[in-house]
Design a protein around this motif. Structure first.
Motif, PDB file in Angstrom:
ATOM      1  N   LEU A   1       0.830  -1.211   0.000  1.00 54.02           N
ATOM      2  CA  LEU A   1       0.000   0.000   0.000  1.00 54.02           C
ATOM      3  C   LEU A   1       0.864   1.260   0.000  1.00 54.02           C
ATOM      4  O   LEU A   1       0.492   2.288  -0.601  1.00 54.02           O
ATOM      5  N   ASP A   2       2.035   1.188   0.685  1.00 56.25           N
ATOM      6  CA  ASP A   2       2.933   2.338   0.692  1.00 56.25           C
ATOM      7  C   ASP A   2       3.439   2.619  -0.722  1.00 56.25           C
ATOM      8  O   ASP A   2       3.592   3.780  -1.134  1.00 56.25           O
TER       9      ASP A   2
ATOM     10  N   LEU B   1       1.830   1.836  -3.508  1.00 51.69           N
ATOM     11  CA  LEU B   1       0.718   2.354  -4.308  1.00 51.69           C
ATOM     12  C   LEU B   1       0.463   3.836  -4.039  1.00 51.69           C
ATOM     13  O   LEU B   1      -0.040   4.565  -4.910  1.00 51.69           O
ATOM     14  N   ARG B   2       0.811   4.290  -2.814  1.00 51.06           N
ATOM     15  CA  ARG B   2       0.604   5.705  -2.492  1.00 51.06           C
ATOM     16  C   ARG B   2       1.669   6.602  -3.104  1.00 51.06           C
ATOM     17  O   ARG B   2       1.517   7.823  -3.139  1.00 51.06           O
ATOM     18  N   TRP B   3       2.717   6.012  -3.627  1.00 43.35           N
ATOM     19  CA  TRP B   3       3.816   6.824  -4.173  1.00 43.35           C
ATOM     20  C   TRP B   3       3.330   7.529  -5.456  1.00 43.35           C
ATOM     21  O   TRP B   3       2.679   6.931  -6.300  1.00 43.35           O
ATOM     22  N   PRO B   4       3.646   8.810  -5.592  1.00 42.33           N
ATOM     23  CA  PRO B   4       3.202   9.568  -6.777  1.00 42.33           C
ATOM     24  C   PRO B   4       3.638   8.907  -8.076  1.00 42.33           C
ATOM     25  O   PRO B   4       4.803   8.524  -8.229  1.00 42.33           O
TER      26      PRO B   4
END
Length: 289
Positions: free
Chosen positions: A109-110, A112-115
């Motif tokens: 999830l971390d 996937l949150r990356w720009p």
């Protein structure tokens, strides 16, 4: 066939990526003055829109607006940038190898949150622009249909008034011999009352002079000619509004001359009626393309 400069059209198209709505409205104007309200995604097509409008219309102040309702983000396909994920994973592994035992596990999830990892599916701009242009052509056709319908109504109104002008001309022409005869009798009566004895030749000269001043045959002929020209022009389309405006000026000129030469109330009243009819036509002509 004349076309009005007043019109409105609305066209809508539902597409997989959203809904397009074109609204075009126009009012009378001396020249063609187009204006467009577009979102940034469609700003590139404005030159093509202007070209299409210039080819279809001659005059009028025209406002065209495009509104776009995009599909909700939740309903759109999302893309995952696998190259970006591979780069982030490799970087995380290198960092974890340096940290050793204190390294924390990498959370998906971390990542996937990356720009740049999750991105909305890119739309084909060329297809978007093509759809907008095709829908604009349909809206423009609708506007022309509206202006043509109003133009047909304006044409009938003008023809009705032209017929009334012709009727006034016929009436004045038919009455002129009677009017001149009455003026001749009036002159004889006035001379008799004044007990003035003029030589027959001198009296005839006065009568001829009076007839010349009251002669409106030329004005009546010109009115007939202008009526014929207006009806002929109504069958054309190129620069029709400007041509009709010029003919209204000429009709008004002849009506004014008829009024200035009037010697009885009948012709004065006819001239007034003519000027009213011509002004009514002129107001309608102002809205013809």
């Amino acid at each position: 066939m004349p076309r009005s400069m007043t019109g409105f059209a609305r066209r809508e198209a539902k597409l997989p990526w959203g809904t397009l709505v074109w609204e075009i409205r126009s009012v009378n104007h001396r020249y063609l003055e187009p204006s467009f309200r577009l979102t940034e995604d469609f700003r590139e097509i404005e030159p093509h829109l202007r070209d299409a409008m210039r080819k279809a219309l001659q005059r009028g102040k025209v406002e065209a607006s495009l509104s776009v309702q995009w599909e909700q983000e939740g309903e759109s396909d999302l893309g995952i940038n696998l190259n970006k994920i591979a780069q982030l994973t490799k970087a995380a592994q290198q960092i974890n190898s340096l940290l050793g035992a204190v390294a924390a596990p990498v959370n998906a999830l971390d990542i996937l949150r990356w720009p740049g990892v999750i991105q909305k599916q890119e739309l084909d701009r060329e297809q978007m622009h093509k759809a907008a242009l095709e829908l604009f052509d349909l809206a423009l056709e609708g506007l022309i249909e509206h202006r043509s319908r109003e133009g047909a109504e304006l044409q009938q109104l003008i023809i009705n008034r032209l017929d009334s002008v012709s009727a006034q001309v016929v009436n004045v022409r038919a009455r002129m011999p009677e009017i001149l005869a009455a003026q001749r009798e009036k002159l004889h009566t006035k001379l008799a009352a004044l007990q003035v004895d003029l030589e027959p030749e001198r009296l005839e000269q006065e009568i001829v002079l009076l007839a010349q001043k009251a002669d409106v045959d030329e004005e009546l002929d010109r009115l007939d000619t202008h009526v014929i020209e207006v009806k002929r022009s109504l069958k054309q389309t190129d620069s029709l509004g400007r041509r009709l405006d010029f003919l209204m000026q000429e009709l008004n000129r002849e009506a004014n001359t008829l009024s200035s030469k009037s010697i009885v109330s009948e012709t004065t009243q006819a001239a007034v009626e003519l000027k009213v009819l011509i002004e009514q036509m002129r107001e309608q002509v102002q809205n013809i393309e």
